[in-house]
Write an enzyme that holds these catalytic residues in place. Structure first.
Site, PDB file in Angstrom:
ATOM      1  N   ARG A   1      74.419  -7.367 -72.688  1.00  0.00           N
ATOM      2  CA  ARG A   1      75.345  -7.541 -71.562  1.00  0.00           C
ATOM      3  C   ARG A   1      75.713  -6.185 -70.944  1.00  0.00           C
ATOM      4  O   ARG A   1      75.985  -6.090 -69.752  1.00  0.00           O
ATOM      5  CB  ARG A   1      76.593  -8.327 -71.969  1.00  0.00           C
ATOM      6  CG  ARG A   1      77.233  -9.028 -70.778  1.00  0.00           C
ATOM      7  CD  ARG A   1      78.422  -9.879 -71.175  1.00  0.00           C
ATOM      8  NE  ARG A   1      78.130 -11.296 -71.233  1.00  0.00           N
ATOM      9  CZ  ARG A   1      78.084 -12.118 -70.170  1.00  0.00           C
ATOM     10  NH1 ARG A   1      78.314 -11.657 -68.951  1.00  0.00           N
ATOM     11  NH2 ARG A   1      77.830 -13.392 -70.327  1.00  0.00           N
TER      12      ARG A   1
ATOM     13  N   GLU B   1      87.304 -13.363 -68.737  1.00  0.00           N
ATOM     14  CA  GLU B   1      86.974 -11.971 -68.994  1.00  0.00           C
ATOM     15  C   GLU B   1      87.018 -11.045 -67.771  1.00  0.00           C
ATOM     16  O   GLU B   1      87.457  -9.897 -67.894  1.00  0.00           O
ATOM     17  CB  GLU B   1      85.579 -11.870 -69.644  1.00  0.00           C
ATOM     18  CG  GLU B   1      85.533 -12.459 -71.034  1.00  0.00           C
ATOM     19  CD  GLU B   1      84.100 -12.600 -71.518  1.00  0.00           C
ATOM     20  OE1 GLU B   1      83.409 -13.523 -71.048  1.00  0.00           O
ATOM     21  OE2 GLU B   1      83.673 -11.787 -72.332  1.00  0.00           O
TER      22      GLU B   1
HETATM   23  N1  MTE Z   1      93.465 -15.272 -73.124  1.00  0.00           N
HETATM   24  C1  MTE Z   1      94.321 -15.373 -74.162  1.00  0.00           C
HETATM   25  N2  MTE Z   1      95.610 -15.635 -73.910  1.00  0.00           N
HETATM   26  N3  MTE Z   1      93.909 -15.198 -75.453  1.00  0.00           N
HETATM   27  C2  MTE Z   1      92.596 -14.891 -75.741  1.00  0.00           C
HETATM   28  O1  MTE Z   1      92.253 -14.730 -76.906  1.00  0.00           O
HETATM   29  N4  MTE Z   1      90.342 -14.467 -74.848  1.00  0.00           N
HETATM   30  C3  MTE Z   1      89.566 -14.022 -73.689  1.00  0.00           C
HETATM   31  C4  MTE Z   1      89.901 -14.874 -72.465  1.00  0.00           C
HETATM   32  N5  MTE Z   1      91.321 -14.947 -72.299  1.00  0.00           N
HETATM   33  C5  MTE Z   1      91.675 -14.779 -74.660  1.00  0.00           C
HETATM   34  C6  MTE Z   1      92.165 -15.002 -73.353  1.00  0.00           C
HETATM   35  C7  MTE Z   1      88.135 -14.085 -73.904  1.00  0.00           C
HETATM   36  S1  MTE Z   1      87.403 -12.818 -74.731  1.00  0.00           S
HETATM   37  C8  MTE Z   1      87.371 -15.121 -73.445  1.00  0.00           C
HETATM   38  S2  MTE Z   1      85.691 -15.137 -73.659  1.00  0.00           S
HETATM   39  C9  MTE Z   1      87.961 -16.265 -72.736  1.00  0.00           C
HETATM   40  O2  MTE Z   1      89.382 -16.175 -72.669  1.00  0.00           O
HETATM   41  C10 MTE Z   1      87.531 -17.541 -73.452  1.00  0.00           C
HETATM   42  O3  MTE Z   1      88.111 -18.670 -72.961  1.00  0.00           O
HETATM   43  P1  MTE Z   1      87.538 -19.470 -71.699  1.00  0.00           P
HETATM   44  O4  MTE Z   1      86.072 -19.595 -71.894  1.00  0.00           O
HETATM   45  O5  MTE Z   1      88.250 -20.746 -71.777  1.00  0.00           O
HETATM   46  O6  MTE Z   1      87.881 -18.646 -70.505  1.00  0.00           O
HETATM   47  N1  LUZ Z   2      79.190 -14.169 -76.516  1.00  0.00           N
HETATM   48  C1  LUZ Z   2      77.896 -14.435 -76.651  1.00  0.00           C
HETATM   49  C2  LUZ Z   2      79.689 -13.710 -75.361  1.00  0.00           C
HETATM   50  O1  LUZ Z   2      77.482 -14.830 -77.740  1.00  0.00           O
HETATM   51  N2  LUZ Z   2      77.075 -14.273 -75.609  1.00  0.00           N
HETATM   52  C3  LUZ Z   2      77.489 -13.821 -74.413  1.00  0.00           C
HETATM   53  O2  LUZ Z   2      76.713 -13.690 -73.477  1.00  0.00           O
HETATM   54  C4  LUZ Z   2      78.859 -13.510 -74.276  1.00  0.00           C
HETATM   55  N3  LUZ Z   2      79.334 -13.040 -73.133  1.00  0.00           N
HETATM   56  C5  LUZ Z   2      80.615 -12.734 -73.028  1.00  0.00           C
HETATM   57  C6  LUZ Z   2      81.441 -12.918 -74.111  1.00  0.00           C
HETATM   58  N4  LUZ Z   2      80.974 -13.408 -75.266  1.00  0.00           N
HETATM   59 MO1  MOS Z   3      85.112 -13.533 -75.320  1.00  0.00          MO
HETATM   60  S1  MOS Z   3      84.506 -11.624 -75.779  1.00  0.00           S
HETATM   61  O1  MOS Z   3      83.569 -14.062 -74.960  1.00  0.00           O
HETATM   62  O2  MOS Z   3      85.376 -14.124 -76.856  1.00  0.00           O
END
Ligand code: MTE
Ligand code: LUZ
Ligand code: MOS
Length: 752
Positions: free
Chosen positions: A304, A706
């Protein structure tokens, strides 16, 4: 609409792992972890610990009934060290005792004889030693070498990026309960219930149908629990299997910080070439990723980094190479952005470098090179770009030139304060880059009282995914949200899940839920057609707890319809599957169409640096963000604010410090500073860009989890600009820009 969990959270009634009422006879685990970063494990002395009060058993590698292996991508991670240790904090033995306190006390009585081996903490040293976890990866577009020869301006430099602690409020943990016939029920604070199930099966030798993993919610994950919840679940499972009693381990903050991996630090070399019109014609970059002592998720994180190495820009000639370097640190892992932010920091550094040398504003170079529709990313996908739109709208709303001029004017009269401004565009691809991971399932039951229960593999960790999935069901059935309950993620209800990650949980699980609900709705409308004697189901819909014919309420209500369908023996349940269409990627050619779509945005960040003390404040972060059509603006704005603050923290005050022995010095919240209410930006303004396109997002709402973190990168460059306004200097591209580092740069020219 508010987050469905907010009342529970405020009352303190939400159940996290450590709140689950324990079963009588529950035992507690505590790990003895390696005090040395690299060495031969000669002997583990446990007899003193075994004699301690309350101790039931001490477990080491030789006790496992299954395989001593939890590596997901590469088989290089034992559950408990055997023969060698590879990082400080690596689990060696586990004490099982009748209370948490007694387990911790006894763990201090364990000793290990370890013959030291050389310690490597620097990824460039590891690369020079040839110690790579997987072969290098490369993206090539056009011909960078030829293009550099034609460029008017070429600049080369180096950028260093430090890691980041996840600081989820709830530390890692697990609770394993033996069930009939040697099975296990495992409660885990994990983003990946199936990953935990697989790891538990591996270390216990059980089949997957014997292991139930249940996840109610997490107090934050941020990527830190995508892979690294497995070890604690494995440890509890092994102990529960051996002792035949429930075993729980909720890590203390310092155990968590010491034993778990973080965002990957990177070191990078860049070379950027521009023509006379400030168009970037060529970019060459080499990334050295500090993977830590085991593979974990490092290869996809590294990939990534490559996917996002040109951020929101179109560069016709790119050569990007990335090395996955093994060091003697805890295995680094997923963290919001998943390697993307590191890739973006490097090209932003290259642009800042070029701007400095050419005496132009960085935002002039940024603006000239934004990716447009049908421009090609280095991995072959064509952009459906909102980069220019978000930039233009942000500039129209906030006026980057005026903000810079105001800062300049202020800097002209202020004695010791300096203001700096930077613009940060972001482009982030949505989908797991590993195509086979992009699918999900949903199980929907409508009960005869009209209430609805939804199960998916999505894990609620504060990001509001449960709220969005509840909204999907409520919308399809035309019901108030109170009718819908989202059940904990559980591997017996939903199998073979991808982790809740890659910002894709709502898209994938929401789409599966939509399909399941629509199937039930289709059956219900057929029943309704007969009941109201309509000619066809066309024109019938469910709204306001009733069946509507076009705009007219038929007076057939939801409750009667559901009961009638049940009496007619029509199924009120559905299990549906969703797989993102149209995506692929081929690592042989390093080309494909890996992302369902991209999320775009542009932020402008303003800071004030106190040039006597090196301290700084973030005055504002103002952005224009591409939401698609937001499903829930309250939740999405929360994600943006949280993401921005987390990104700012990474770029400014959060400093992960390991010494040369591989010992974590920033090992508690007293030595690792995260943003608090005093250090958040005084202003965060979010201008929504509503885009309607044929994107594959849920109800046209783009993923939001993200991407906003990367707006925080602007803070680094804003601080750098403020420092340069105080003294003639050129600070290295080395984040975080801590107040200490700021101070050293402010007075670097002073003879002492
Ligand atoms: N928001 C909160 N409050 N707590 C979390 O742990 N994780 C982040 C983001 N927002 C997170 C967060 C990350 S790393 C990801 S990948 C996404 O939430 C995952 O959730 P989603 O796929 O429902 O957006
Ligand atoms: N996790 C994963 C991830 O396994 N593959 C991905 O491409 C990715 N991208 C963003 C966050 N977590
Ligand atoms: Mo988020 S780094 O994809 O848990």
């Amino acid at each position: 609409m508010q987050n469905i969990d907010s009342k529970l959270h405020v009352r303190g009634e939400s159940v996290y792992l450590d709140d689950i009422p324990v079963i009588q006879g529950t035992l507690y685990a505590c790990v003895f972890d390696s005090p040395v970063a690299h060495g031969k494990l000669k002997n583990v002395v446990t007899d003193k610990a075994e004699k301690c009060e309350g101790v039931v058993r001490v477990i080491t590698a030789k006790d496992l009934l299954g395989e001593n292996q939890i590596g997901g991508i590469v088989q290089d991670e034992p559950l408990l060290a055997d023969g060698e240790v590879h990082f400080q904090g690596q689990p060696i033995a586990v004490v099982i005792a009748t209370s948490e306190e007694l387990a911790r006390k006894a763990a201090r009585e364990i000793h290990a004889a370890i013959e030291p081996l050389p310690i490597v903490t620097d990824p460039r040293v590891a690369a020079a030693n040839g110690d790579l976890i997987v072969p290098p990866k490369q993206f090539v577009l056009g011909d960078a070498a030829a293009a550099f020869a034609e460029c008017e301006h070429v600049f080369e430099g180096r950028a260093d990026i430090n890691g980041q602690e996840h600081i989820y409020i709830e530390p890692q943990g697990a609770y394993a309960v033996p069930t009939e016939n040697g099975g296990l029920r495992v409660y885990s604070s994990t983003q990946g219930p199936t990953a935990v199930q697989r790891a538990v099966c591996r270390v216990t030798g059980l089949q997957m149908h014997q292991v139930e993993v249940d996840v109610q919610r997490l107090g934050g994950g941020f990527g830190g629990k995508e892979d690294q919840a497995n070890a604690w679940a494995g440890i509890c499972a092994v102990a529960a299997q051996l002792i035949k009693r429930p075993v729980k381990y909720a890590l203390h903050r310092m155990e968590d910080m010491r034993m778990t991996g973080k965002r990957h630090p990177y070191s990078a070399d860049y070379k950027i070439g521009l023509d006379g019109d400030l168009k970037i014609q060529a970019y060459e970059v080499t990334f050295y990723q500090n993977a830590g002592a085991a593979c974990d998720l490092s290869p996809p994180v590294l990939e990534r980094t490559l996917f996002h190495c040109t951020n929101s820009y179109f560069v016709p000639n790119v050569k990007a190479t990335a090395y996955c370097c093994r060091t003697n640190l805890p295995p680094n892992t997923a963290f919001r952005g998943f390697g993307g932010p590191q890739g973006m920091f490097v090209i932003e550094s290259a642009i800042a470098h070029a701007a400095e040398k050419l005496h132009v504003k960085a935002f002039e170079i940024q603006r000239k090179n934004l990716i447009g529709n049908d421009d090609e990313f280095p991995y072959g996908q064509k952009a459906e770009s909102e980069a220019i739109t978000t930039w233009t709208q942000a500039n129209a709303a906030y006026d980057f030139g005026r903000l810079q001029a105001e800062a300049h004017e202020f800097n002209g009269w202020s004695k010791y304060l300096r203001k700096g401004v930077a613009v940060m565009p972001v482009c982030f691809g949505i989908s797991f880059t590993k195509t086979p991971m992009n699918h999900a399932r949903s199980l929907v039951h409508v009960y005869t009282d009209g209430s609805v229960a939804v199960s998916t593999g999505a894990v609620e960790m504060g990001q509001g995914v449960n709220t969005k999935i509840a909204q999907v069901a409520a919308k399809v059935f035309g019901l108030p949200i109170e009718y819908v309950k989202i059940l904990p993620a559980n591997t017996l209800r939903i199998a073979n899940t991808s982790p809740t990650a890659a910002s894709a949980a709502a898209d994938l699980n929401g789409k599966a839920t939509q399909t399941a609900c629509e199937a039930i709705r289709g059956r219900l409308l057929k029943v309704a057609k007969e009941l109201i004697e309509a000619k066809s189901t066309a024109g019938l819909s469910l709204r306001d707890r009733s069946v509507y014919r076009k705009t007219e309420n038929t007076n057939l209500d939801w409750h009667s319809l559901v009961m009638e369908a049940h009496l007619q023996r029509v199924s009120l349940s559905e299990h549906s599957h969703y797989a993102t269409p149209g995506i692929d990627f081929d690592w042989e050619t390093a080309k494909g169409h890996p992302f369902a779509y991209h999320v775009y945005g542009t932020a402008v960040v303003g800071v004030t640096v106190d040039c006597l003390r090196g301290r700084y404040e973030v005055d504002y972060v103002k952005c224009c963000h591409d939401f698609g059509t937001s499903m829930n603006t309250a939740v999405d704005h929360g994600q943006i604010e949280g993401g921005i603050v987390q990104g700012l923290g990474w770029m400014t005050m959060e400093e992960v410090v390991y010494d040369d022995e591989g010992k974590l010095r920033s090992n508690a919240l007293s030595t690792y500073k995260v943003p608090d209410i005093y250090s958040v930006p005084k202003e965060i303004t979010i201008l929504p860009l509503e885009t309607k396109n044929k994107s594959l997002a849920l109800f046209n709402s783009k993923a939001v989890g993200e991407p906003p973190l990367m707006y925080g990168i602007g803070a680094y460059f804003a601080i750098r600009n403020a420092v340069k306004a105080f003294t003639d200097c050129s600070p290295e591209f080395d984040c975080p820009f801590t107040p200490e580092k700021v101070l050293m740069n402010l007075y670097a020219n002073d003879p002492i």
